[in-house]
Motif scaffolding. Structure first.
Motif, short mmCIF file in Angstrom:
data_model
loop_
_atom_site.label_atom_id
_atom_site.label_comp_id
_atom_site.label_asym_id
_atom_site.label_seq_id
_atom_site.Cartn_x
_atom_site.Cartn_y
_atom_site.Cartn_z
N VAL A 113 59.08 -5.54 -19.52
CA VAL A 113 58.76 -4.91 -18.24
C VAL A 113 58.11 -3.56 -18.48
CG1 VAL A 113 59.82 -3.87 -16.19
CG2 VAL A 113 60.63 -6.05 -16.99
N GLN A 114 57.17 -3.21 -17.60
CA GLN A 114 56.55 -1.88 -17.60
C GLN A 114 56.90 -1.22 -16.27
OE1 GLN A 114 53.42 -1.11 -19.74
NE2 GLN A 114 53.21 0.94 -18.95
N ILE A 115 57.38 0.03 -16.34
CA ILE A 115 57.72 0.81 -15.15
C ILE A 115 56.74 1.97 -15.07
CG2 ILE A 115 59.50 2.15 -13.97
CD1 ILE A 115 61.57 0.59 -15.62
N ASP A 116 55.93 2.02 -14.00
CA ASP A 116 54.92 3.06 -13.82
C ASP A 116 55.26 3.89 -12.59
OD1 ASP A 116 53.23 2.28 -15.98
OD2 ASP A 116 52.51 0.61 -14.75
N THR A 117 54.96 5.18 -12.65
CA THR A 117 55.16 6.06 -11.52
C THR A 117 53.89 6.10 -10.69
OG1 THR A 117 56.62 7.41 -12.86
CG2 THR A 117 55.82 8.39 -10.84
N ARG A 118 54.01 5.90 -9.39
CA ARG A 118 52.87 5.99 -8.48
C ARG A 118 52.78 7.40 -7.91
NH1 ARG A 118 53.47 0.46 -4.96
NH2 ARG A 118 52.86 -0.98 -6.62
N ALA A 119 51.66 7.69 -7.25
CA ALA A 119 51.42 9.03 -6.69
C ALA A 119 52.40 9.37 -5.57
CB ALA A 119 49.99 9.13 -6.18
N LEU A 128 58.12 3.60 -7.82
CA LEU A 128 57.93 3.04 -9.16
C LEU A 128 57.40 1.62 -9.03
CD1 LEU A 128 61.29 4.13 -10.81
CD2 LEU A 128 59.09 5.26 -10.97
N ALA A 129 56.33 1.33 -9.76
CA ALA A 129 55.77 -0.02 -9.83
C ALA A 129 56.35 -0.69 -11.07
CB ALA A 129 54.26 0.03 -9.90
N VAL A 130 57.01 -1.82 -10.88
CA VAL A 130 57.63 -2.55 -11.97
C VAL A 130 56.88 -3.86 -12.13
CG1 VAL A 130 59.79 -3.46 -12.86
CG2 VAL A 130 59.83 -1.52 -11.30
N ALA A 131 56.39 -4.14 -13.34
CA ALA A 131 55.62 -5.36 -13.58
C ALA A 131 56.07 -6.01 -14.89
CB ALA A 131 54.13 -5.05 -13.64
N ALA A 132 56.15 -7.33 -14.88
CA ALA A 132 56.50 -8.09 -16.08
C ALA A 132 55.29 -8.11 -17.01
CB ALA A 132 56.92 -9.50 -15.72
N LEU A 133 55.52 -7.88 -18.29
CA LEU A 133 54.44 -7.90 -19.27
C LEU A 133 54.29 -9.25 -19.94
CD1 LEU A 133 55.09 -4.44 -20.95
CD2 LEU A 133 53.34 -5.01 -19.27
N GLY A 134 55.34 -10.04 -19.95
CA GLY A 134 55.30 -11.34 -20.61
C GLY A 134 55.31 -12.47 -19.61
N THR A 135 55.78 -13.62 -20.06
CA THR A 135 55.79 -14.81 -19.21
C THR A 135 57.05 -14.91 -18.36
OG1 THR A 135 56.77 -16.07 -21.02
CG2 THR A 135 54.38 -16.09 -20.84
N LEU A 136 58.11 -14.22 -18.76
CA LEU A 136 59.36 -14.28 -18.00
C LEU A 136 59.35 -13.25 -16.88
CD1 LEU A 136 61.97 -14.56 -20.89
CD2 LEU A 136 61.05 -16.39 -19.47
N GLY A 137 60.00 -13.57 -15.81
CA GLY A 137 60.17 -12.62 -14.72
C GLY A 137 61.39 -11.75 -14.98
N PHE A 138 61.80 -11.02 -13.95
CA PHE A 138 62.98 -10.18 -14.04
C PHE A 138 63.63 -10.15 -12.67
CE2 PHE A 138 59.33 -7.60 -13.05
CZ PHE A 138 59.75 -6.80 -12.00
N ASP A 188 66.70 -6.42 -7.42
CA ASP A 188 67.59 -6.43 -6.26
C ASP A 188 68.00 -7.84 -5.86
OD1 ASP A 188 67.56 -3.66 -6.11
OD2 ASP A 188 65.82 -3.65 -4.78
N GLY A 189 68.34 -8.67 -6.86
CA GLY A 189 68.84 -10.01 -6.58
C GLY A 189 67.80 -11.11 -6.50
N ARG A 190 66.51 -10.78 -6.58
CA ARG A 190 65.45 -11.79 -6.54
C ARG A 190 64.74 -11.81 -7.88
NH1 ARG A 190 61.42 -9.79 -3.49
NH2 ARG A 190 62.34 -7.75 -3.62
N VAL A 191 64.29 -12.97 -8.31
CA VAL A 191 63.52 -13.09 -9.55
C VAL A 191 62.05 -12.97 -9.20
CG1 VAL A 191 62.95 -14.55 -11.51
CG2 VAL A 191 65.28 -14.54 -10.61
N VAL A 192 61.39 -11.94 -9.74
CA VAL A 192 59.99 -11.65 -9.44
C VAL A 192 59.26 -11.32 -10.73
CG1 VAL A 192 60.47 -10.83 -7.09
CG2 VAL A 192 60.54 -9.23 -8.99
N THR A 193 57.93 -11.22 -10.64
CA THR A 193 57.13 -10.77 -11.78
C THR A 193 56.58 -9.37 -11.57
OG1 THR A 193 55.18 -11.85 -10.86
CG2 THR A 193 56.47 -13.10 -12.48
N GLU A 194 56.62 -8.88 -10.33
CA GLU A 194 56.23 -7.50 -10.06
C GLU A 194 56.90 -7.04 -8.77
OE1 GLU A 194 51.96 -8.23 -7.84
OE2 GLU A 194 51.99 -7.67 -9.94
N GLY A 195 57.08 -5.74 -8.66
CA GLY A 195 57.73 -5.22 -7.47
C GLY A 195 57.67 -3.70 -7.43
#
Length: 153
Positions: A50-56, A60-70, A73-80
């Motif tokens: 996962v990569q966690i980026d700070t927005r302006a 925080l933008a959270v995005a999966a870097l590989g093939t697996l999600g994460f 808050d209880g949901r399986v996603v690839t970005e949020g």
């Protein structure tokens, strides 16, 4: 932007160990690889998961870097997106990363390992056939005595 990374571990006796460190950067990587900013030694986590980026706007933008999600808050996603003012939780393998805003304005990420659910097997045990039948020892005594009675008859 600064991230306060707080790791909570437990000793064998159950005592809690809290380690804090500050990362003065706008982006964090989370994964099993040693070069990641947040290292999680779990085989269910990818090398760079996962990569966690700070927005302006402070989110925080959270995005999966590989093939697996994460889990977010209880949901399986690839970005949020996580707003640190309201908080959020990222689930990666057996680790839970709780994101929150500290009183000094920094974003804190608290890493905690999830304990295995002890009652989970007990709940499933009620649906097994073994919960209805007698124990193996009792069944073996019944069958041994039945065979002995048949041989004597």
């Amino acid at each position: 932007m600064a991230f306060l990374i707080r790791t909570i571990d437990f000793t064998a006796t159950g005592r809690e160990i809290v380690r804090d460190r500050v990362a003065e950067q706008a982006s964090l990587t989370v994964g099993r690889a040693a070069e990641c900013d947040i290292h999680l030694p779990d085989l269910a986590v990818e090398q760079r998961h996962v990569q966690i980026d700070t927005r302006a706007d402070g989110t925080l933008a959270v995005a999966a870097l590989g093939t697996l999600g994460f889990g977010l808050d209880g949901r399986v996603v690839t970005e949020g997106t996580i707003d640190p003012r309201t908080g959020g939780e990222i689930a990666l393998g057996a680790a839970r990363l709780a994101v929150a805003r500290e009183s000094d304005g920094d974003t804190s990420i608290t890493i905690r390992q999830v304990a295995p659910e002890e009652g989970k097997t007990d709940a499933l045990r009620g649906f097994a056939l073994a919960s209805v039948l007698p124990s193996k020892r009792a069944m073996s005594w019944v069958f041994a005595s039945a065979i002995l009675l048949l041989l004597l008859a």
